[in-house]
Design a protein around this motif. Structure first.
Motif, PDB file in Angstrom:
ATOM      1  N   SER A 224       4.520  32.437  18.574  1.00 54.92           N
ATOM      2  CA  SER A 224       5.168  33.253  19.607  1.00 54.92           C
ATOM      3  C   SER A 224       4.201  34.204  20.306  1.00 54.92           C
ATOM      4  CB  SER A 224       6.323  34.054  18.994  1.00 54.92           C
ATOM      5  OG  SER A 224       5.847  34.850  17.922  1.00 54.92           O
ATOM      6  N   MET A 225       2.999  34.379  19.758  1.00 55.14           N
ATOM      7  CA  MET A 225       2.005  35.249  20.397  1.00 55.14           C
ATOM      8  C   MET A 225       1.166  34.490  21.417  1.00 55.14           C
ATOM      9  SD  MET A 225       1.867  38.525  19.408  1.00 55.14           S
ATOM     10  CE  MET A 225       0.141  39.045  19.569  1.00 55.14           C
TER      11      MET A 225
ATOM     12  N   PRO B 253       0.465  37.718  25.279  1.00 55.78           N
ATOM     13  CA  PRO B 253       0.464  38.678  24.158  1.00 55.78           C
ATOM     14  C   PRO B 253      -0.831  38.646  23.342  1.00 55.78           C
ATOM     15  CG  PRO B 253       2.579  37.601  24.295  1.00 55.78           C
ATOM     16  CD  PRO B 253       1.688  36.890  25.272  1.00 55.78           C
TER      17      PRO B 253
ATOM     18  N   THR C 262       2.520  42.881  15.420  1.00 52.47           N
ATOM     19  CA  THR C 262       3.274  41.635  15.306  1.00 52.47           C
ATOM     20  C   THR C 262       4.360  41.570  16.366  1.00 52.47           C
ATOM     21  OG1 THR C 262       4.579  40.227  13.809  1.00 52.47           O
ATOM     22  CG2 THR C 262       4.931  42.596  13.656  1.00 52.47           C
ATOM     23  N   ASP C 263       4.764  40.325  16.698  1.00 51.01           N
ATOM     24  CA  ASP C 263       5.894  40.157  17.616  1.00 51.01           C
ATOM     25  C   ASP C 263       7.025  39.376  16.951  1.00 51.01           C
ATOM     26  OD1 ASP C 263       4.959  37.532  17.547  1.00 51.01           O
ATOM     27  OD2 ASP C 263       5.396  37.192  19.670  1.00 51.01           O
TER      28      ASP C 263
ATOM     29  N   GLY D 261       5.102  46.919  17.255  1.00 51.57           N
ATOM     30  CA  GLY D 261       5.989  45.792  17.492  1.00 51.57           C
ATOM     31  C   GLY D 261       5.935  45.399  18.959  1.00 51.57           C
ATOM     32  N   VAL D 262       5.697  44.110  19.218  1.00 54.53           N
ATOM     33  CA  VAL D 262       5.546  43.613  20.587  1.00 54.53           C
ATOM     34  C   VAL D 262       6.779  42.807  20.977  1.00 54.53           C
ATOM     35  CG1 VAL D 262       4.095  42.302  22.180  1.00 54.53           C
ATOM     36  CG2 VAL D 262       3.061  43.452  20.214  1.00 54.53           C
ATOM     37  N   GLY D 263       7.378  43.137  22.123  1.00 52.25           N
ATOM     38  CA  GLY D 263       8.495  42.347  22.625  1.00 52.25           C
ATOM     39  C   GLY D 263       9.800  42.635  21.912  1.00 52.25           C
TER      40      GLY D 263
ATOM     41  N   ARG E 273      11.443  40.279  19.598  1.00 48.41           N
ATOM     42  CA  ARG E 273      11.784  39.414  18.472  1.00 48.41           C
ATOM     43  C   ARG E 273      11.497  40.037  17.106  1.00 48.41           C
ATOM     44  NH1 ARG E 273       8.913  35.653  17.572  1.00 48.41           N
ATOM     45  NH2 ARG E 273      10.378  34.225  16.575  1.00 48.41           N
ATOM     46  N   TYR E 274      10.650  41.035  17.046  1.00 46.54           N
ATOM     47  CA  TYR E 274      10.262  41.583  15.748  1.00 46.54           C
ATOM     48  C   TYR E 274      11.404  42.386  15.136  1.00 46.54           C
ATOM     49  CZ  TYR E 274       9.592  46.275  17.732  1.00 46.54           C
ATOM     50  OH  TYR E 274       9.794  47.503  18.321  1.00 46.54           O
TER      51      TYR E 274
ATOM     52  N   THR F 187       6.190  45.413  26.478  1.00 39.32           N
ATOM     53  CA  THR F 187       5.465  44.304  27.093  1.00 39.32           C
ATOM     54  C   THR F 187       4.028  44.324  26.564  1.00 39.32           C
ATOM     55  OG1 THR F 187       4.715  45.621  28.990  1.00 39.32           O
ATOM     56  CG2 THR F 187       6.854  44.500  29.186  1.00 39.32           C
ATOM     57  N   PRO F 188       3.342  43.187  26.581  1.00 39.63           N
ATOM     58  CA  PRO F 188       1.959  43.158  26.087  1.00 39.63           C
ATOM     59  C   PRO F 188       1.040  44.123  26.832  1.00 39.63           C
ATOM     60  CG  PRO F 188       2.815  40.927  26.302  1.00 39.63           C
ATOM     61  CD  PRO F 188       3.825  41.847  26.938  1.00 39.63           C
TER      62      PRO F 188
END
Length: 403
Positions: free
Chosen positions: A51-52, A56, A143-144, A175-177, A179-180, A201-202
């Motif tokens: 997912s990265m 990202p 992590t995302d 935490g990115v995005g 989904r985490y 956002t990244p």
């Protein structure tokens, strides 16, 4: 570090025994001859699961290069990646040429699952295995996604993070995005005495990495704690861990930043409040500072107005508690209930502003949360509210530059 402790009661006491609020402001003051800051030991642990893929991971790499460029020659950096397995991209070493680091990062590609615990564990092991007295070690975990390989239970992960902290290794999380699992990352930061960042956002990653470095650079006291004696503590409005000794675990103390704590106590006029502040300094020595305060007696039976600074700090902390509730409601999809809860908080803040209190930042957070909720962005609202509440209630948001 020479800390000052200012104690401000909400109002003088009138009855034989009553509940009141106390503002405790801790400020590490400047030394006459500033000591050099301790070198940093930073382990950046990057999620490279599927997912990265794309932007990202690319921006995560750029953020690591930025870290390498901004650290000093005496600092040390290591980089670990994790997906289905764990890889040491860069062993712990003093800062080297950016080109060499870039070549190593270019080999990273996204794919596989998320061995979050294994990645964190490797980063922590690198710091513990080559610990240097006086250095300031921290894992920065990015992590995302959700842990789905190896140890995945939040309590088990947090227990290992807490054990590393007992060995002086702290942990911050990013935490990115959307989904985490925010509860997992918050529990890791909580157990590791670190910060919890939400990168919606990244593009936010470089700024968050820089903020993390600034936090480390200005740290002058770690593993800080506060002992309270002489009065009964009814509540602590900050969200702080209680140590086995009964003392409160404080966030790292930062140079020329003030840390505000709000204690709700039951006491009598004339009783003496005792505070014992302890911390580990840049030379790994344990230091203590004591302060005493006699609770004042009101001059008459009439109830005096509360001190405005106590009211302001309390309003901010209570608003942050509401944000935690809103985060939970949003995560459950109860958007109307979350909006109603937020509206009540807005009314309280507006009342405080009308009385002259500076609560504009808190009101802006409420407005942003309301905007997300009305657009149906429940995951965004939950993560935004949770990260803001964490920073505020753990005292990290309160550590502002001394005027």
């Amino acid at each position: 570090m020479n800390p000052t402790i200012e104690i401000t009661p909400a109002r003088p006491l009138t009855s034989p025994s009553e509940v009141t609020d106390l503002l405790v402001r801790i400020t590490p003051t400047a030394e006459a001859t500033p000591a050099p800051r301790p070198p940093l030991d930073l382990a950046v642990v990057i999620d490279t699961s599927g997912s990265m893929n794309g932007l990202p991971l690319q921006l995560a790499k750029e953020a690591v290069v930025l870290v390498n460029q901004t650290l000093s020659p005496e600092d040390r950096l290591s980089v670990v990646s994790f997906n289905s397995g764990v890889q040491v991209v860069l062993p712990l070493q003093k800062i080297g040429p950016a080109e060499r680091l870039q070549r190593q990062l270019d080999r990273l590609h996204a794919g596989g699952s998320t061995a979050l615990h294994g990645g964190w564990q490797m980063g922590s092991a690198l710091l513990q295995g080559d610990a240097m007295p006086g250095n300031l070690p921290r894992v920065l975990l990015l992590t995302d996604g959700r842990a789905n390989v190896g140890v995945t239970q939040p309590r088990a992960i947090a227990a290992d993070v807490a054990l590393a902290l007992s060995r002086s290794v702290s942990t911050s999380t990013v935490g990115v995005g959307m989904r985490y699992d925010e509860q997992v990352l918050e529990s890791i930061a909580w157990a590791g005495d670190g910060n919890y960042h939400f990168a919606e956002t990244p593009e936010a990653l470089p700024g968050l990495f820089e903020a993390e470095l600034e936090s480390l650079r200005t740290t002058v006291g770690r593993l800080a704690s506060l002992g309270i004696s002489g009065v009964e503590v009814v509540d602590v409005l900050n969200d702080l861990r209680t140590l086995p000794t009964g003392r409160l675990a404080l966030p790292p103390l930062r140079a020329e930043r003030s840390l505000d704590l709000l204690l709700r106590i039951k006491a009598r006029a004339g009783e003496t409040l005792g505070l014992r502040l302890a911390w580990t300094d840049a030379w790994d020595q344990r230091q203590t500072h004591r302060a005493f305060f006699v609770l004042p007696q009101a001059e008459s039976d009439s109830v005096a107005s509360e001190h405005p600074e106590v009211v302001r700090v309390r309003a901010g902390l209570l608003a942050a508690r509401v944000q935690r509730v809103v985060a939970m409601l949003a995560s459950l999809g109860k958007l109307e209930e979350a909006l109603a809860t937020l509206e009540s908080s807005r009314s309280q803040l507006e009342m405080g502003i009308r009385s002259g209190l500076n609560l504009s930042a808190e009101l802006e957070t409420v407005a942003e949360l309301e905007r997300r909720l009305r657009k149906g962005e429940r995951q965004s609202a939950s993560k935004f509210a949770g990260s803001r509440a964490y920073s505020k209630t753990t005292g990290r948001d309160d550590q502002t530059l001394k005027n």
